[in-house]
Design an enzyme around this catalytic site. Structure first.
Site, PDB file in Angstrom:
ATOM      1  N   HIS A   1       0.878  -1.175   0.000  1.00  0.00           N
ATOM      2  CA  HIS A   1       0.000   0.000   0.000  1.00  0.00           C
ATOM      3  C   HIS A   1       0.911   1.219   0.000  1.00  0.00           C
ATOM      4  O   HIS A   1       1.664   1.416   0.951  1.00  0.00           O
ATOM      5  CB  HIS A   1      -0.908  -0.013   1.234  1.00  0.00           C
TER       6      HIS A   1
ATOM      7  N   ARG B   1      -0.313   4.331  -0.658  1.00  0.00           N
ATOM      8  CA  ARG B   1      -1.145   5.442  -0.145  1.00  0.00           C
ATOM      9  C   ARG B   1      -1.364   6.624  -1.076  1.00  0.00           C
ATOM     10  O   ARG B   1      -2.082   7.552  -0.709  1.00  0.00           O
ATOM     11  CB  ARG B   1      -0.581   5.969   1.181  1.00  0.00           C
TER      12      ARG B   1
ATOM     13  N   ASP C   1      -8.925  -5.271  -2.331  1.00  0.00           N
ATOM     14  CA  ASP C   1      -8.231  -5.425  -1.044  1.00  0.00           C
ATOM     15  C   ASP C   1      -8.628  -4.341  -0.040  1.00  0.00           C
ATOM     16  O   ASP C   1      -8.917  -3.207  -0.388  1.00  0.00           O
ATOM     17  CB  ASP C   1      -6.719  -5.427  -1.222  1.00  0.00           C
TER      18      ASP C   1
ATOM     19  N   ASP D   1       2.376  -6.853   2.471  1.00  0.00           N
ATOM     20  CA  ASP D   1       1.180  -6.086   2.869  1.00  0.00           C
ATOM     21  C   ASP D   1       1.618  -4.800   3.597  1.00  0.00           C
ATOM     22  O   ASP D   1       0.998  -4.387   4.584  1.00  0.00           O
ATOM     23  CB  ASP D   1       0.231  -6.923   3.737  1.00  0.00           C
TER      24      ASP D   1
HETATM   25 ZN   LIG Z   1      -6.041  -7.124   2.701  1.00  0.00          ZN
END
Ligand SMILES: [Zn+2]
Length: 425
Positions: A63, A65, A153, A306
């Site tokens: 991620h 962002r 997700d 993640d």
């Molecule tokens: Zn997730």
């Protein structure tokens, strides 16, 4: 023509049959020669004696962002963290603000990453518009813009019908559907694993059944469609068993696990507070054992971070209100070496494959190899270098890691993308 020689490193690329002390000559981003003691010179030489030179690491779940969450991370800070962690390619999830559900944003991410000249970016686009679970995005247009997979997700693909349609459409394009497996009504209000550790803390739990039940549904749809299902951040013993069974039936089902899920149990919540709050949550010791067994026997296809940065002010909220997620790009390799390779749980070859060629295969990219004529994406690391991870000194804009202050054995010393040294310790 820019040239680089990487000299004297222990080159390991399991799928190319490379394992020995070799020099690499790189010209214009391409590997030109692989041989012991190359004569000649180049514009630049990287001395790699005593180091391992592996294919560039590929993280298929991050991620970053941007757009919308720049308080926690930007494309630039996230990609700096990626290369500092040895990753030469990353796949950002679409749950930004706005959601990456359109070709314009997908293309923008790819182009912005090319300008930054750090790690490569292969976006994962949303399955549904706004990830709202109602209407599929335009898969064809998104793939043309650079998307390599689809996911909603942050939450699961909402319904069986949508999952079925998504798997069918993605199959025609050769792309996987990556699901965050959770049954929202089973995990509603939960902030950590439901079990022995949640009771004394008085915190609401997320049961294993939340993850397991969703995987059952998804595997059923993979069976019905023949599509490629990839299970994100798998965390339970039941989930490993389900993936193992699906694979033995010949279904195209793959999965990833995170370093935090193979390193920590739910007991860590009492110690690390919101820096141990993530979704899926840290699980019981028996789940961690099952996940490790899955890694050892090859049921697990990839280690993915993640990486989920959150600004300090967000994680400073009470456990019930703080957002889910921990950073991971800068600790993944150190944790994989310290927790898996050095204790003899998996071999160096297995770890390298789990972090390079196998995740690359999931997104259908010809990465994770070291071969003449191939791209010069390389990770150079010292497997024995002992260091202490200090989150505040890292490249990520956020510091929300339970591993802050941990001593790790094994560190990245240089990262090479397209033949350019983009990080040096
Ligand atoms: Zn997730």
């Amino acid at each position: 023509m820019a040239s680089l020689i990487v000299r004297g490193g222990h080159v390991i690329s399991p799928e190319d049959g490379l394992d020995g002390e070799l020099d690499l000559l790189i010209e214009d981003g391409t590997i030109r020669q692989i041989a012991p003691h190359l004569s000649g010179t180049a514009d630049e030489t990287l001395e790699a004696r005593g180091q391992i030179v592996s294919p560039g690491l590929v993280d298929i779940h991050v991620h970053l962002r941007e757009p919308g969450g720049e308080i926690s991370e930007t494309l630039e800070s996230g990609l700096r963290a990626a290369v500092a962690g040895g990753f030469t390619a990353v796949c950002p999830m679409p749950n930004t603000r706005p959601v990456n559900d359109n070709p314009e944003l997908t293309r923008h991410l790819v182009e912005r990453a090319e300008e930054l000249k750090l790690a490569r970016v292969f976006p994962i686009a949303a399955v549904s518009l706004g990830s709202q679970g109602e209407k599929l995005t335009d898969f064809r247009a998104l793939v043309d813009a650079g998307a390599v997979a689809f996911s909603d997700d942050g939450k699961p693909v909402k319904t069986s019908a949508l999952m079925k349609e998504a798997l069918e459409k993605a199959k025609a394009l050769g792309a996987p559907i990556i699901d965050h497996c959770e049954v929202p009504e089973l995990s509603a209000g939960g902030v950590m694993n439901e079990g022995e550790s949640s009771k004394p803390l008085g915190l609401r739990g997320i049961p294993n059944s939340s993850e397991d039940r969703c995987i059952d549904r998804d595997i059923e749809m993979a069976h019905a469609t023949g599509g490629h299902l990839h299970v994100a951040h798998l965390s339970t013993a039941g989930a490993i068993q389900r993936v193992r069974e699906a694979r033995s039936r010949g279904l195209q089902v793959t999965c990833e696990v995170t370093p935090h899920h193979f390193t920590l149990t739910d007991e860590a919540v009492a110690r690390y507070g919101t820096n141990a709050k993530m979704n899926p949550p840290l699980r019981a010791a028996s789940d961690v054992e099952a996940v490790l067994a899955g890694i050892q026997e090859g049921v697990v296809d990839a280690i993915a971070t993640d990486h989920a940065p959150h600004a300090a002010e967000l994680k400073a909220r009470p456990m019930s209100e703080a957002p889910f997620g921990v950073t991971g790009l800068e600790t993944a390799l150190g944790l994989a070496l310290t927790q898996l390779v050095h204790p003899g749980k998996i071999s160096m070859d297995q770890m390298i494959a789990l972090m390079s060629s196998r995740p690359a295969r999931i997104i259908n990219k010809p990465l994770g190899h070291i071969s003449v004529g191939g791209v010069a994406d390389l990770t150079v690391f010292d497997p024995d270098l002992e260091w202490t991870y200090r989150a505040a000194e890292g490249c990520s804009k956020s510091h929300n890691s339970p591993f802050d202050g941990w001593k790790l054995r094994g560190a990245v010393t240089a990262t090479i993308v397209r033949g350019r040294i983009v990080f040096r310790r």
